[in-house]
Design a protein around this motif. Structure first.
Motif, mmCIF file in Angstrom:
data_model
loop_
_atom_site.group_PDB
_atom_site.id
_atom_site.type_symbol
_atom_site.label_atom_id
_atom_site.label_comp_id
_atom_site.label_asym_id
_atom_site.label_seq_id
_atom_site.Cartn_x
_atom_site.Cartn_y
_atom_site.Cartn_z
ATOM 1 N N CYS A 1 3.842 -9.686 2.161
ATOM 2 C CA CYS A 1 4.650 -8.464 2.164
ATOM 3 C C CYS A 1 5.927 -8.711 2.968
ATOM 4 N N CYS B 1 1.439 -5.650 -0.781
ATOM 5 C CA CYS B 1 1.610 -4.348 -0.131
ATOM 6 C C CYS B 1 2.342 -3.401 -1.081
ATOM 7 N N ASP C 1 4.211 -1.611 3.238
ATOM 8 C CA ASP C 1 3.091 -1.441 4.153
ATOM 9 C C ASP C 1 1.793 -1.419 3.350
ATOM 10 N N TYR C 2 0.688 -1.464 4.085
ATOM 11 C CA TYR C 2 -0.638 -1.473 3.475
ATOM 12 C C TYR C 2 -1.357 -0.178 3.799
#
Length: 179
Positions: A66, A78, A84-85
């Motif tokens: 990511c 991501c 983001d995750y």
């Protein structure tokens, strides 16, 4: 006997001597050269025995899978908008497991290469790792030519030819080749 035949036979004797003495040394040096790269990377992922450096999870999560900015062609795991995750997701668990597995493989496989034990499977494992890094993490020609191509070629040579006479594979009779 003609001069051409004498030159040919002399050349053949010389190359046999070189193969007998330099090939095992060359294969050992190839194993040591590429093992050093992967071992240093692997050791950087650990604080000590069985103590994984958890800051390396971020390396895998945010640099490899990511990155900001996103590397075209790289495996992006991501959310591409937020980069983001989802906390606690299966993806995060898989990436953290991959980081731990890479940390183990990057120590075990180079050590096997260094001592020349199960050399061909160790070289194959590092070839797979090299190709994964190249294709999924840094998919550019610049990364291929420096450093991935030389890792691949050295590992392929060791995989194709074997560990050579200066190896535990030879001591334990796992490899019977002359080299």
């Amino acid at each position: 006997m003609s001069i051409a035949v004498q030159v040919q036979q002399g050349y053949q004797r010389g190359t046999r001597l070189l193969s007998t003495y330099l090939e095992p040394l060359g294969l050992l040096l190839m194993r040591l050269l590429v093992a050093r790269v992967f071992l240093q990377s692997g050791l950087s992922k650990w604080h000590g025995w069985f103590d994984f450096n958890e800051t390396k999870y971020d390396l895998f999560l945010y640099e490899f899978f990511c990155p900001d900015p996103v590397r075209p062609g790289a495996l992006l795991l991501c959310d591409p908008v937020t980069l983001d995750y989802q906390s606690g997701s299966l993806t995060v668990t898989l990436i953290e497991s991959l980081a731990l597995l890479a940390g183990i493989a990057e120590v075990v496989l180079p050590v096997l290469l260094i001592v020349g034990l199960l050399t061909r499977p160790a070289a194959l494992g590092l070839i797979v790792m090299t190709l994964f890094i190249q294709l999924a993490v840094f998919p550019t020609w610049g990364h291929w030519w420096n450093p991935a191509a030389w890792w691949f070629v050295v590992l392929f040579g060791v995989f194709a030819v074997g560990p050579g006479a200066l190896s535990l594979d030879r001591v334990f009779k796992l490899e019977n080749r002359r080299a």
